[in-house]
Design a protein around this motif. Structure first.
Motif, PDB file in Angstrom:
ATOM      1  N   LEU A  91     -47.012  22.724  15.853  1.00 47.53           N
ATOM      2  CA  LEU A  91     -47.038  22.276  14.453  1.00 47.53           C
ATOM      3  C   LEU A  91     -45.884  22.898  13.654  1.00 47.53           C
ATOM      4  CD1 LEU A  91     -50.885  22.356  13.693  1.00 47.53           C
ATOM      5  CD2 LEU A  91     -49.415  20.349  14.001  1.00 47.53           C
ATOM      6  N   TRP A 135     -58.358  29.679   8.372  1.00 47.11           N
ATOM      7  CA  TRP A 135     -57.025  29.964   8.940  1.00 47.11           C
ATOM      8  C   TRP A 135     -56.292  28.661   9.237  1.00 47.11           C
ATOM      9  CZ3 TRP A 135     -53.840  29.191  13.071  1.00 47.11           C
ATOM     10  CH2 TRP A 135     -52.775  30.098  13.242  1.00 47.11           C
ATOM     11  N   TRP A 136     -56.991  27.712   9.854  1.00 44.10           N
ATOM     12  CA  TRP A 136     -56.351  26.439  10.195  1.00 44.10           C
ATOM     13  C   TRP A 136     -56.025  25.618   8.948  1.00 44.10           C
ATOM     14  CZ3 TRP A 136     -53.807  25.151  14.276  1.00 44.10           C
ATOM     15  CH2 TRP A 136     -54.085  25.756  15.494  1.00 44.10           C
ATOM     16  N   LEU A 175     -58.182  32.930  18.410  1.00 47.30           N
ATOM     17  CA  LEU A 175     -57.537  31.681  18.840  1.00 47.30           C
ATOM     18  C   LEU A 175     -57.322  31.710  20.353  1.00 47.30           C
ATOM     19  CD1 LEU A 175     -56.961  31.379  15.772  1.00 47.30           C
ATOM     20  CD2 LEU A 175     -54.784  30.352  16.409  1.00 47.30           C
ATOM     21  N   TRP A 200     -50.433  25.627  17.435  1.00 45.87           N
ATOM     22  CA  TRP A 200     -49.872  26.185  16.191  1.00 45.87           C
ATOM     23  C   TRP A 200     -48.338  26.186  16.239  1.00 45.87           C
ATOM     24  CZ3 TRP A 200     -50.305  26.932  11.366  1.00 45.87           C
ATOM     25  CH2 TRP A 200     -49.536  27.890  10.702  1.00 45.87           C
ATOM     26  N   TYR A 201     -47.800  26.650  17.363  1.00 51.45           N
ATOM     27  CA  TYR A 201     -46.332  26.684  17.471  1.00 51.45           C
ATOM     28  C   TYR A 201     -45.747  25.268  17.492  1.00 51.45           C
ATOM     29  CZ  TYR A 201     -45.934  31.713  17.849  1.00 51.45           C
ATOM     30  OH  TYR A 201     -45.942  33.054  17.554  1.00 51.45           O
ATOM     31  N   GLN A 239     -54.779  26.840  21.448  1.00 58.93           N
ATOM     32  CA  GLN A 239     -54.718  26.763  19.987  1.00 58.93           C
ATOM     33  C   GLN A 239     -53.445  27.433  19.465  1.00 58.93           C
ATOM     34  OE1 GLN A 239     -58.560  28.504  19.291  1.00 58.93           O
ATOM     35  NE2 GLN A 239     -59.516  26.500  18.893  1.00 58.93           N
ATOM     36  N   VAL A 240     -53.059  28.523  20.093  1.00 64.64           N
ATOM     37  CA  VAL A 240     -51.801  29.176  19.698  1.00 64.64           C
ATOM     38  C   VAL A 240     -50.627  28.243  20.005  1.00 64.64           C
ATOM     39  CG1 VAL A 240     -50.250  31.110  20.170  1.00 64.64           C
ATOM     40  CG2 VAL A 240     -52.713  31.516  20.004  1.00 64.64           C
ATOM     41  N   GLY A 242     -53.116  27.322   7.265  1.00 65.29           N
ATOM     42  CA  GLY A 242     -51.883  27.225   8.060  1.00 65.29           C
ATOM     43  C   GLY A 242     -51.305  25.820   8.051  1.00 65.29           C
ATOM     44  N   VAL A 243     -52.164  24.824   8.250  1.00 66.95           N
ATOM     45  CA  VAL A 243     -51.670  23.436   8.272  1.00 66.95           C
ATOM     46  C   VAL A 243     -51.145  23.057   6.885  1.00 66.95           C
ATOM     47  CG1 VAL A 243     -52.375  21.022   8.557  1.00 66.95           C
ATOM     48  CG2 VAL A 243     -53.111  22.740  10.215  1.00 66.95           C
ATOM     49  N   PHE A 274     -53.393  36.486  15.885  1.00 65.60           N
ATOM     50  CA  PHE A 274     -54.076  35.251  16.284  1.00 65.60           C
ATOM     51  C   PHE A 274     -55.508  35.545  16.739  1.00 65.60           C
ATOM     52  CE2 PHE A 274     -49.557  34.020  17.129  1.00 65.60           C
ATOM     53  CZ  PHE A 274     -49.484  33.049  16.136  1.00 65.60           C
TER      54      PHE A 274
END
Ligand code: SF4
Ligand code: SF4
Length: 715
Positions: A22, A233-234, A11, A19-20, A15-16, A237-238, A8
């Motif tokens: 999401l 990255w975002w 981040l 992420w979790y 933000q982490v 990832g999304v 990460f």
């Protein structure tokens, strides 16, 4: 510098945490979608087929991992799908390993393994398979852009339908586009990370390394690469989480449903149709509404990838009948989704009530009756869908309701009353044998080595009677001890069953089993592939289990044992048509070809041969129904004759099925190729090679006119 990287990097804590969150949302949507699928399947009648689980799982693993079914008849698309499959699986496992390191091994066990040689090997592996994924996707995009006919969603039944098929095209591109997007952004992510810090050990990710060097060349390194990496990255990832959440609701559902479909498939699909449940009530006969489909069939509908292979193989679709097996599956899926699936749960039209009939509402009756039950669709479907049994179930309900072609109804009544489709008296069944110079044994009265189940066409149709007499002469010449059932034989029931008349089939089968059981014999011989299939595959569960062989297999045996020896090599140039019930249904492809070689014929294969053979159009009871073909396309049998003529200077069109003899002799005339090619049943060429008299038997010629009540013609 330790060979690893920070997961990460850049981040913040919130933000982490986002992420979790999401990940949790994506997983919840995925699980809800899977639950909706399971609930839909549970609406089906009876259970999911999963007997002998270890054998099923082993076989499924082999089919999925080898892509043996997907690669057939389109090696390029198959190889591309293989690359995508393994690319996706390796990247998925790689992500799982990383999650295990970050969320389990390190925080709970204090174990760090994602570094050093493991990390380098991991990087190499994922980089190479990521590249394979992208390459495969590009090939598949190219395939779609080249617009092969099988990927054309045009309907052959002329029906517009309740739903817009344009969204199928959008869905296909969204699916492949999403994977491409994930693949490209994944590589970009790797390249930006390498461009930012430029660690030399990242050469172990060769493709990412090359792109990273390229980025540095154009000035994207250091801070710029770091900022771009953060945004990418975002985005990546999304997008990945959205893809996972969408799996149960989109074309991606086949990633789950296809292996499950293969695992639960009936290994006898089509060859041995399922009986009615014991003491079935009227509403349990066949399939009328979605809930009548079994969970296995409902699952299979979701497995369809719309690859169009069944559509391309279907003789009905190719020759103007209002049937495409692909469209049938998609229509059924639309109705299942609109009745019990996610669409129903979300209230998205078109919706269907649970009582909405399938035939009439979604599928035209003509579509159901156009099927020749040739098995071309079942045989080629890469995900194991059982079109033939499904169509048969739909027919059973129509037959039960009396909603069928009057011609078919009349023929079924004729068979019920007389035991044959010609309406002939029972005593005439064995008359063909009276035209021979020797006596054919009555197997009911004395033991025989071979009990010949002759079948309707080979017993009662004048042209086919000549073939039966030819085969009898060969057997007599070879010293084979054989006999027939005479008037105790009834229609074997294969096509009666495939037309959907299960009750009459059971009646015929039991009558034949009783007659056969009263005889003393070693093996059953049949010259009719339809009888061959049903006696061999469908009589055993009813109590009639014997060794059954087709006459092409027997002729090969006789040639190989020296019981018959060709007096001369014929030297004919011939082509051979694989009858559906002999080839695709029972895998007998080599015996007739070896016989042709053994009597000195040069075999020229038609493009559609062996398991890709093209039905004559008579199967599934179609020979007893009125014509449903639309447009000017040649009939299936005429299409086949055109195919044979296109080979150039072929003497004979050879087959080994009485219905084929009738269909193709007619098609040679109606296709305008009379005089250019002649039809021969395999036995006729064998007899010709033996130089036995009467030669007229081998010479073929037009069948004699025959009035009802006339004795069968003799050679
Ligand atoms: S069995 Fe043959 S005719 Fe029927 S849908 Fe399948 S391919 Fe078409
Ligand atoms: S039914 Fe099978 S062969 Fe036909 S389009 Fe679907 S996946 Fe392809």
């Amino acid at each position: 510098m330790t060979e690893t990287r920070e997961t990460f990097a850049g981040l913040s804590d919130w933000q982490v945490a986002l992420w979790y969150t999401l990940i949790a949302v994506s997983t919840a949507i995925f699980a809800w979608g899977v639950l909706l699928l399971v609930l839909k399947y549970r609406r089906g009648r009876s259970g999911l087929r999963f007997d002998r689980p270890l054998q099923r799982l082993g076989r499924t693993a082999w089919i999925v991992l080898s892509h043996a079914w997907i690669r057939r008849r389109d090696g390029v698309a198959g190889a591309a799908h293989l690359a995508v499959f393994y690319g996706f699986v390796v990247l998925f496992i790689g992500t799982g390993i990383l999650a295990f390191q970050d969320d389990v091994a390190e925080p709970l066990l204090g174990w760090t393994f994602w570094e050093g040689p493991f990390y380098l090997g991991y990087s190499l592996f994922l980089d190479v398979f990521g590249f394979a994924l992208l390459a495969g996707l590009l090939v598949l995009c190219g395939k779609r852009l080249s617009r092969p006919p099988r990927l054309d969603y045009g309907r052959v039944d002329g029906r517009i339908g309740d739903y817009n098929r344009g969204r199928y095209v959008v869905g296909d591109w969204l699916f492949v586009g999403a994977l491409l997007f994930l693949g490209v952004t994944g590589f970009l992510l790797e390249a930006l990370r390498i461009a930012e810090t430029d660690p030399s050990f990242e050469r172990w990710a060769p493709f990412g390394w090359l792109v990273g060097q390229g980025l540095q060349e154009v000035g994207v390194g250091g801070e710029a690469a770091s900022a771009a990496h953060f945004r990418t990255w975002w985005v990546h990832g999304v997008a990945a989480l959205a893809f996972v959440a969408a799996i149960p609701f989109t074309k991606a559902v086949h990633m789950l449903a296809a292996p499950a479909s293969v695992a639960t498939r009936d290994e006898w699909a089509g060859r041995r149709l399922q009986p009615l449940p014991e003491g079935a009530k009227a509403e349990e006969v066949g399939v009328g509404v979605v809930a009548d489909l079994s969970p296995t069939y409902l699952l299979q509908l979701d497995a369809c990838t719309k690859c169009g292979k069944c559509h391309a193989a279907c003789p009905a679709a190719a020759t103007g009948y209002p049937l495409s097996p692909r469209d049938l599956v998609l229509d059924l899926r639309e109705q299942a989704e609109g009745t019990y699936g996610a669409r129903s749960a979300l209230g998205v039209a078109p919706l269907y009530g649970p009582e909405a009939g399938i035939v009439g509402a979604t599928i035209r009756p003509e579509t159901i009756w156009s099927c020749m039950q040739c098995m071309a669709c079942v045989e080629i479907c890469p995900v194991g869908i059982e079109h033939v049994p499904i169509i048969n179930h739909l027919r059973r309900r129509l037959v039960d309701l009396g909603e069928m072609d009057p011609l078919l109804q009349g023929t079924l009544e004729t068979i019920y009353e007389s035991g044959n489709s010609f309406g002939e008296q029972k005593r005439k069944r064995g008359r063909w044998a009276k035209g021979l110079e020797f006596e054919v044994k009555d197997a009911r009265k004395e033991p025989v080595e071979l009990l010949w189940f002759v079948g309707d066409y080979a017993s009662l149709d004048p042209r086919n009677v000549r073939v039966s007499q030819t085969l009898a002469r060969i057997l007599h010449h070879a010293g084979v001890d054989f006999g027939i059932l005479y008037e105790a034989e009834r229609n074997a029931g294969n096509d009666v069953r495939r037309a959907g008349e299960e009750g009459l089939f059971t009646d015929l089968a039991q009558s034949n089993i009783e007659a056969i059981s009263g005889c003393e014999f070693e093996r059953i011989l049949t010259s009719d592939p339809h009888s061959f299939n049903t006696i061999r595959n469908e009589y055993p569960p009813l109590g009639g289990s014997w060794e059954v062989l087709h006459h092409t297999e027997l002729l090969l045996e006789l040639l190989e044992s020296g019981a018959i020896a060709p007096a001369r090599s014929l030297g004919h140039r011939v082509t051979y048509h694989d009858p559906c019930h002999l080839g695709r249904y029972n895998g007998v492809y080599d015996a007739p070809r070896q016989v042709l070689a053994g009597i000195g014929c040069e075999l020229v294969e038609m493009p559609r041969n062996r398991d890709n053979s093209f039905c004559c159009g008579a199967g599934g009871g179609r020979i007893w129904m009125s014509e449903l073909k639309q447009g000017d396309a040649p009939r299936p049998s005429e299409s086949r004759i055109h195919e044979a003529i296109a080979l150039g200077s072929v003497d004979y069109f050879v087959t080994a099925c009485p219905k084929d003899v009738t269909m193709y002799e007619d098609a040679i005339k109606t296709s305008g190729h009379q005089g250019e090619i002649e039809l021969r049943e395999l036995s006729e060429l064998v007899l010709e090679s033996l130089d036995l008299l009467p030669v007229a038997v081998a010479a073929g010629g037009a069948p004699p006119e025959r009035e009802p009540g006339d004795p069968p013609a003799t050679a």
